[in-house]
Enzyme design. Structure first.
Site, PDB file in Angstrom:
ATOM      1  CG  HIS A 173      48.298  51.447  35.200  1.00  0.00           C
ATOM      2  ND1 HIS A 173      48.998  50.370  34.703  1.00  0.00           N
ATOM      3  CD2 HIS A 173      48.490  51.431  36.544  1.00  0.00           C
ATOM      4  CE1 HIS A 173      49.594  49.735  35.704  1.00  0.00           C
ATOM      5  NE2 HIS A 173      49.299  50.358  36.836  1.00  0.00           N
ATOM      6  N   GLY A 203      52.290  48.414  42.981  1.00  0.00           N
ATOM      7  CA  GLY A 203      53.533  49.149  43.229  1.00  0.00           C
ATOM      8  C   GLY A 203      54.644  48.738  42.279  1.00  0.00           C
TER       9      GLY A 203
HETATM   10  N1  ARG Z   1      48.564  47.524  38.451  1.00  0.00           N
HETATM   11  C1  ARG Z   1      49.512  47.237  39.461  1.00  0.00           C
HETATM   12  C2  ARG Z   1      50.247  48.498  39.911  1.00  0.00           C
HETATM   13  O1  ARG Z   1      49.745  49.554  39.702  1.00  0.00           O
HETATM   14  C3  ARG Z   1      50.469  46.180  39.099  1.00  0.00           C
HETATM   15  C4  ARG Z   1      49.753  44.935  38.870  1.00  0.00           C
HETATM   16  C5  ARG Z   1      50.576  43.805  38.542  1.00  0.00           C
HETATM   17  N2  ARG Z   1      49.834  42.711  39.063  1.00  0.00           N
HETATM   18  C6  ARG Z   1      50.110  41.462  38.860  1.00  0.00           C
HETATM   19  N3  ARG Z   1      49.419  40.547  39.480  1.00  0.00           N
HETATM   20  N4  ARG Z   1      51.074  41.121  38.060  1.00  0.00           N
HETATM   21  O2  ARG Z   1      51.257  48.452  40.565  1.00  0.00           O
END
Ligand code: ARG
Length: 850
Positions: A652, A797
């Site tokens: 992603h 991040g």
């Molecule tokens: N999708 C997020 C990113 O692009 C990271 C998400 C991780 N979130 C979590 N609650 N573990 O950085």
């Protein structure tokens, strides 16, 4: 004379003569008489022989004793210091070649000889003393005294030397009265005598180097191990640096690199609060490997310091470099104590988070408005030293409410039911530590925790945190006497725990209620992990597939060759072994040794630092962590190094959107070996050649959220840049295991990214429980990890970064997951979701050959 020769000369002669064979064949008339005569004669001859033998033996022994026998004598060295109270320090005392130095040194030597000669246990064995140095105050003399002690007599010498202070005192008394009556002037007057035996390695090492340095204000001196930074330090070497500062200053020694052998018995650095190596003045002994971000800095109590560096046989370690400077003794970081009269505030030990000096004594008087009480919280507390017992705290300690505190802990609360409180911090002559930070606040006696819940240990926590299943107080007092809600497990002991932790292999209730009746099988049975079939414990790891899917033969302690299933580890020769996680564990489990191939991965180079710095990672602690930047802009995602040219990240992170072409290699700048986002100078920057996003990545479900990046040119591995180990498809990261998440992602939901790389410890969560908590959104290619106390998670991040798991034998880290998604960040009962790397091991191999 040759004793052997003299002895030999007589014996054969006598034999020859007395046993002349011709005598025996003479005819005899009176055989009896003849017999008797013969007998007498033979007796006299034997007696004579014995006599001569004894004489020659004794002569030999005597000669051997006086000429050849060496009484085994042991060389013993003692170091000491004493104050000369009736002399004034002059600058030339710093120079051992000056006449002033030589004159005073001679005087001190003579006095020492005199003192030792009056002590019967010492006089016989005393050889000589060397005056090593003088320092201010009035004049302190540092010396070493040498004794040659017959073996067996060492103890009496040790005992006599340990009471040197009394011996000196008595001898001075005696001479003073003698001098007074004779009317001659009194010569040197000694005080504060400290002596200790010198560590044998400090005088037995063949090669010794000595350096002297006097630091001045606005000048920083350098102290380096021999050969640094170009060569490893040499074997069997002793180096000693005598450091001095101006009067009224103390010395600061600050290491920026420290990389020695791990075992202090082999190579070590010792820092003394003295100019000679007196054991009772050791500030610290250090060895091993420290991260540059780990702040290894010491200060002396006076204007002198001694640094010794000792190495034994050859090993390739780079060594160390330190900066030496002087700082005013009474100002700045060295200041401590005083009156604190605000209604809340903070205080800390001198020089925190660097090491406090020896002989520190600080007193804080806290005065809050009358009628109020005081609460002190020690946020970080590192006051420990070798030989210090945590209950008596007889060395370094903090004293509060008449109670002494020492050791290592964090967030400990002390309250005073008064509006006045004193806190004392005291350090003794030897061994120092980092100290503490504390905050204090006034509170209303009737209401110690306004609008909050008061814990048994006086902590105040949010009301909402009571009975939520998490130990927020630290002493569990917020979790007793609870009524559990429907989302909680009711433990038999009255505690409530999130359903989340039901049957996760960890006794969260404390009485095991949450782990009972979990399997489908009885206690003596083994539950097959993938089909819940019950087999007898004895059938596990017996070499036969009893579960039907091979899972009872896949997680064994020993590596037998077994039938291959999806749960067993497969060697290069296609054979399978029954051992759990056999790869790179240091034992050859495959007959072809392939489980120990390509194992140059997952090693953390540095000693892990103690609680200082909170959740900041140490520099180089996670050397596989990568920061992915949009070219010329800032950090976006994390990634992990898996070889000198390949990275693993999240799919992603590399999907195009309306504005940015994230899928294009040219969009990215890659930083390897980065620690602080604001300091990229030390990091290695690379571009990308190729990005391979997993073909089955699903942007809606985040299934198969994994991608590979090829660097435009390979990197060289260093302490800050190293690959993490990839787990084989059969590798098991068991539920409830502690693993690490790292990244520069937001430190709270909707917050900003930090400058320094952050680390946090989380636990692997049971997939079924997690799927329930996440509303059924999990696929088999996802893995959950969260933390028992809540509030710890990855966040925006951190994506693409590693979920690092320490191998069973504790030597290397394996990539368990890739940070993928979550419901907000760090919310309760909402763990972080990670891409399961084991499911993609084959794909990674196919794409990268790694
Ligand atoms: N999708 C997020 C990113 O692009 C990271 C998400 C991780 N979130 C979590 N609650 N573990 O950085």
């Amino acid at each position: 004379m040759d004793p052997m020769h003299s002895g030999m000369r007589y014996t054969p002669k006598a034999t020859e003569h007395e046993w002349d064979p011709s005598l025996q064949f003479l005819p005899a008339s009176d055989s009896k008489k003849l017999e008797k005569k013969k007998g007498l004669k033979a007796g006299a001859v034997i007696g004579l022989i014995v006599f001569f033998l004894v004489i020659s033996l004794m002569t030999g022994l005597l000669v051997w004793h006086f000429h050849f026998r060496k009484v085994v004598k042991i060389k013993k060295m003692y170091t000491g210091s004493m104050r000369i109270t009736n002399q004034v320090f002059v600058d030339s005392y710093e120079n051992p070649n000056s006449t002033e130095f030589k004159t005073l040194a001679k005087q001190v030597s003579l006095e020492l000889r005199e003192i030792y000669s009056k002590t019967p246990q010492l006089s016989k064995y005393y050889i000589d003393s060397t005056i090593q140095a003088f320092s201010e105050g009035s004049v302190i003399a540092y010396y070493t005294s040498e004794f040659h002690v017959p073996s067996g007599h060492e103890d009496s010498v040790d005992r006599a030397m340990s009471s040197m202070d009394q011996i000196v005192h008595k001898s001075q008394e005696r001479r003073r009265t003698a001098k007074l009556t004779s009317g001659k002037p009194v010569d040197l007057v000694f005080d504060d005598v400290v002596t200790a035996e010198l560590d044998t390695r400090l005088f037995q090492t063949p090669k010794a180097l000595r350096f002297y340095q006097h630091t001045r204000s606005n000048h920083i001196g350098i102290l380096e191990s021999p050969g640094f930074p170009n060569y490893p330090y040499p074997p069997n070497q002793m180096v000693q640096w005598q450091l001095r500062a101006d009067r009224g200053y103390v010395i600061k020694l600050d290491f920026d690199t420290f990389n020695l052998e791990e075992n202090c018995k082999n190579d070590f650095v010792r820092i003394y609060d003295s100019l000679v190596a007196i054991e009772s003045r050791v500030m610290d002994e250090i060895c091993g490997y420290y991260s540059p971000s780990d702040h290894l800095a010491y200060v002396s109590s006076g204007n002198v310091m001694l640094v010794t560096f000792v190495t034994n046989e050859a090993r390739d370690y780079p060594g160390f470099r330190a900066h030496v400077s002087q700082i005013p003794a009474t100002t700045g970081v060295m200041k401590c104590g005083g009156t604190l009269s605000a209604s809340s505030g903070t205080f800390k030990s001198p020089n925190y988070p660097d090491y406090y000096p020896p002989f520190t004594s600080c007193v804080w008087s806290i005065q809050v408005p009358s009628g109020k009480y005081i609460k002190v919280t020690f946020e970080k507390f590192l006051v420990s030293e070798p030989g210090q017992d945590g209950t008596s705290c007889s060395k370094d300690y903090v004293k509060i409410n008449g109670k002494k505190l020492c050791g290592e802990f964090s967030n400990v609360v002390e309250t005073a039911e008064e509006s006045y409180l004193t806190v004392v911090f005291s350090s003794d002559a030897s061994y120092v530590d980092r100290g503490f930070t504390a905050k204090y606040e006034a509170f209303e006696p009737k209401d110690p925790c306004p609008k909050k819940f008061m814990c048994g240990n006086s902590n105040c926590i949010d009301q909402k945190l009571k009975c939520d299943g998490w130990n927020d107080c630290g002493d569990n007092s917020d979790e007793s006497d609870c009524k559990c809600s429907s989302s909680q497990i009711s433990c038999r002991n009255g505690m409530c725990k999130p359903k989340f932790w039901l049957c996760d292999g960890v006794n969260d209730c404390g009485d095991n209620t949450d782990e009972q009746n979990c399997g489908f099988c009885s206690k003596e049975q083994f539950t097959c992990p993938h089909n819940n079939k019950c087999i007898s414990e004895k059938q596990k790891c017996d070499g036969r597939d009893d579960c039907g899917d091979g899972s009872d033969e896949a997680e064994c302690a020993r590596s037998n060759e077994v039938k291959c299933t999806q749960y067993t580890y497969q060697c290069k020769n296609k054979k399978c072994v029954s051992k759990l996680n056999p790869e790179c564990d240091g034992t050859n489990d495959c007959t072809d040794g392939s489980d120990e191939e390509n194992c140059d991965c997952g090693k953390q180079p540095y000693k892990t630092s103690r609680i200082v710095g909170g959740q900041d990672a140490s520099q180089g602690e996670f050397p596989w962590q990568v920061s992915l930047h949009i070219r010329g802009s800032s950090h976006v995602c994390g990634a992990s190094i898996i070889s000198d040219r390949w990275l693993v990240t999240a799919a992603h992170c590399v999907q195009d959107d309306a504005k940015t072409r994230y899928s294009q290699p040219g969009t990215w700048d890659v930083y390897l070996g980065l620690h602080e986002q604001r300091d990229k100078s030390k990091a290695v920057k690379r571009g990308l050649k190729r990005i391979i996003s997993h073909p089955s990545y699903n942007a809606y479900t985040f299934d198969c959220d994994i991608a590979l990046m090829e660097l435009d040119s390979p990197v060289t591995f260093t302490d800050a840049i190293r690959p993490i180990c990839l787990p084989s498809p059969s590798y098991v990261f068991p539920v409830a295991k502690s693993v690490w998440i790292t990244g520069w992602g937001a430190t709270r939901e909707g917050g900003y990214g930090p400058n320094v790389l952050q680390k946090a410890e989380v636990r692997i969560i049971n997939g079924t429980v997690c799927n329930d908590l996440m509303g059924g959104q999990l696929t088999s290619r996802m893995l959950c990890a969260g933390v028992l106390a809540g509030g710890v998670d990855a966040c925006q991040g951190d994506s693409g970064g590693p979920l690092s798991s320490l191998s069973t034998e504790g030597r290397r880290m394996f990539l368990a997951g890739v940070v993928s998604w979550g419901d907000g960040c760090a919310r309760r009962n909402k763990p972080g979701i990670y891409t399961t790397v084991t499911k993609f091991r084959g794909w990674i191999k196919e794409m990268t050959q790694v």
